[in-house]
Scaffold this motif. Structure first.
Motif, PDB file in Angstrom:
ATOM      1  N   UNK A  97       0.846  -1.189   0.000  1.00 45.66           N
ATOM      2  CA  UNK A  97       0.000   0.000   0.000  1.00 45.66           C
ATOM      3  C   UNK A  97       0.885   1.244   0.000  1.00 45.66           C
ATOM      4  N   UNK A 125       0.723  11.344   3.751  1.00 45.15           N
ATOM      5  CA  UNK A 125       0.419  12.005   5.015  1.00 45.15           C
ATOM      6  C   UNK A 125       0.812  13.461   4.881  1.00 45.15           C
ATOM      7  N   UNK A 153      -7.249   4.994  -5.160  1.00 45.32           N
ATOM      8  CA  UNK A 153      -8.370   5.516  -4.397  1.00 45.32           C
ATOM      9  C   UNK A 153      -8.908   6.778  -5.080  1.00 45.32           C
ATOM     10  N   UNK A 180       2.467  10.600  18.198  1.00 45.58           N
ATOM     11  CA  UNK A 180       1.103  10.683  17.688  1.00 45.58           C
ATOM     12  C   UNK A 180       0.544   9.269  17.567  1.00 45.58           C
ATOM     13  N   UNK A 232      -4.884   6.781   1.903  1.00 40.60           N
ATOM     14  CA  UNK A 232      -4.429   5.738   0.992  1.00 40.60           C
ATOM     15  C   UNK A 232      -4.433   6.256  -0.436  1.00 40.60           C
ATOM     16  N   UNK A 254      -2.542   6.743  16.257  1.00 39.75           N
ATOM     17  CA  UNK A 254      -3.594   6.595  15.266  1.00 39.75           C
ATOM     18  C   UNK A 254      -4.387   5.320  15.519  1.00 39.75           C
ATOM     19  N   UNK A 300      -7.766   5.166   8.643  1.00 42.87           N
ATOM     20  CA  UNK A 300      -7.146   5.736   9.825  1.00 42.87           C
ATOM     21  C   UNK A 300      -7.948   6.905  10.375  1.00 42.87           C
ATOM     22  N   UNK A 301      -7.896   7.046  11.697  1.00 39.83           N
ATOM     23  CA  UNK A 301      -8.407   8.245  12.327  1.00 39.83           C
ATOM     24  C   UNK A 301      -7.449   9.406  12.120  1.00 39.83           C
ATOM     25  N   UNK A 302      -7.840  10.544  12.612  1.00 38.52           N
ATOM     26  CA  UNK A 302      -7.059  11.757  12.407  1.00 38.52           C
ATOM     27  C   UNK A 302      -5.888  11.886  13.359  1.00 38.52           C
ATOM     28  N   UNK A 303      -5.820  11.006  14.336  1.00 29.08           N
ATOM     29  CA  UNK A 303      -4.667  10.981  15.223  1.00 29.08           C
ATOM     30  C   UNK A 303      -4.847  11.825  16.475  1.00 29.08           C
ATOM     31  N   UNK A 328      -7.083  -3.545   4.148  1.00 34.15           N
ATOM     32  CA  UNK A 328      -7.135  -2.148   3.725  1.00 34.15           C
ATOM     33  C   UNK A 328      -7.816  -1.399   4.858  1.00 34.15           C
ATOM     34  N   UNK A 329      -7.108  -0.480   5.489  1.00 34.54           N
ATOM     35  CA  UNK A 329      -7.613   0.143   6.699  1.00 34.54           C
ATOM     36  C   UNK A 329      -7.902   1.613   6.478  1.00 34.54           C
ATOM     37  N   UNK A 361       4.918   4.400  11.004  1.00 37.63           N
ATOM     38  CA  UNK A 361       3.954   3.941  11.984  1.00 37.63           C
ATOM     39  C   UNK A 361       4.341   2.582  12.519  1.00 37.63           C
ATOM     40  N   UNK A 384       4.288   7.047   2.556  1.00 36.00           N
ATOM     41  CA  UNK A 384       4.567   5.836   3.316  1.00 36.00           C
ATOM     42  C   UNK A 384       4.170   4.598   2.535  1.00 36.00           C
ATOM     43  N   UNK A 422      -3.718  12.987   8.945  1.00 33.74           N
ATOM     44  CA  UNK A 422      -3.669  11.534   9.041  1.00 33.74           C
ATOM     45  C   UNK A 422      -3.210  10.938   7.708  1.00 33.74           C
ATOM     46  N   UNK A 423      -3.256   9.639   7.641  1.00 33.48           N
ATOM     47  CA  UNK A 423      -2.825   8.942   6.429  1.00 33.48           C
ATOM     48  C   UNK A 423      -3.991   8.791   5.466  1.00 33.48           C
ATOM     49  N   UNK A 461       0.658   5.359   0.947  1.00 34.01           N
ATOM     50  CA  UNK A 461      -0.127   6.380   1.640  1.00 34.01           C
ATOM     51  C   UNK A 461       0.545   7.735   1.497  1.00 34.01           C
TER      52      UNK A 461
END
Lengths: 114, 114
Positions: free
Chosen positions: A33, A37, A58, B88, A45, B90, B104-107, B101-102, B44, A92, A42-43, A35
């Protein structure tokens, strides 16, 4: 867990140029994957790269801007094309070793565009 | 589609104090949940994951998280924070089945004061 190496770790580039980021994994993985940032964010995709097939992008990301190669099960590249200051981000690479396994990340590439 | 909310953008705790970072998710089925930590200049690192089974999961560095389906939450806790925990954090949610495939929150940025 997999060891992931990204190169370069950081770069400063001129507007309008392109940069290719490499991601090397120490074991064979099916899914990789990419990403982005953005500063303080946040990350997000960009795309999923499966060996032997075209990357899946995406919404909001296109192949012309972010071409991806996945020539084998341990390596992938992401190119950031025709860069502008808005492309200044951390990029990333991550891998997931198998079904229902969590992603593991490289240290990222810190990219600044002047 | 799944989503993650981390309501706290920034948290400051004293060294030695307890910590709880909040995470709420939205997903139509049983989620796969993760907590990652990003230290300055790093990628991360996976702290812990929940796939199924015991709702209290233990992770690395003395962290734990509890999955509460009724509250759609997966809060991260540590009984005694160390200065090196400043980073930080996440929270992320993955789809069940398949390659992870995830989203993410904003951290949450954690500051630790002496």
């Amino acid at each position: 867990s997999a060891v992931i190496s990204q190169k370069p770790s950081r770069d400063i580039c001129q507007r309008g140029t392109s940069l290719t980021i490499q991601c090397q994994v120490d074991s064979q993985v099916t899914m990789m994957f990419w990403y982005r940032q953005q500063p303080g964010q946040s990350l997000t995709l960009i795309a999923t790269a499966n060996q032997g097939s075209e990357a899946t992008y995406e919404s909001g990301f296109v192949i012309d801007k972010f071409p991806i190669s996945r020539p084998n099960l341990t390596f992938s590249t992401l190119t950031v094309s025709n860069m502008s200051p808005e492309d200044s981000s951390i990029y990333l690479c991550s891998v997931t070793p198998g079904i229902n396994q969590p992603q593991h990340f490289g240290d990222g590439t810190r990219l600044s565009i002047l | 589609a799944q989503s993650v909310t981390q309501p706290d953008i920034h948290i400051t705790v004293s060294e030695g104090a307890s910590l709880e970072l909040r995470c709420n998710y939205s997903y139509g089925a049983t989620p796969y949940l993760f907590w990652y930590v990003q230290s300055p200049g790093q990628g991360l690192q996976l702290l812990l994951k929940y796939f199924s089974g015991d709702t209290l999961v233990q992770g690395i560095k003395g962290f734990e998280a509890e999955f509460k389906r009724s509250q759609s939450s997966f809060n991260l806790r540590k009984p005694s924070v160390h200065w090196s925990d400043a980073a930080e954090y996440f929270c992320a949610v993955g789809v069940t089945g398949g390659y992870q495939k995830v989203t993410f929150g904003t951290g949450t940025k954690l500051q630790v004061i002496p």
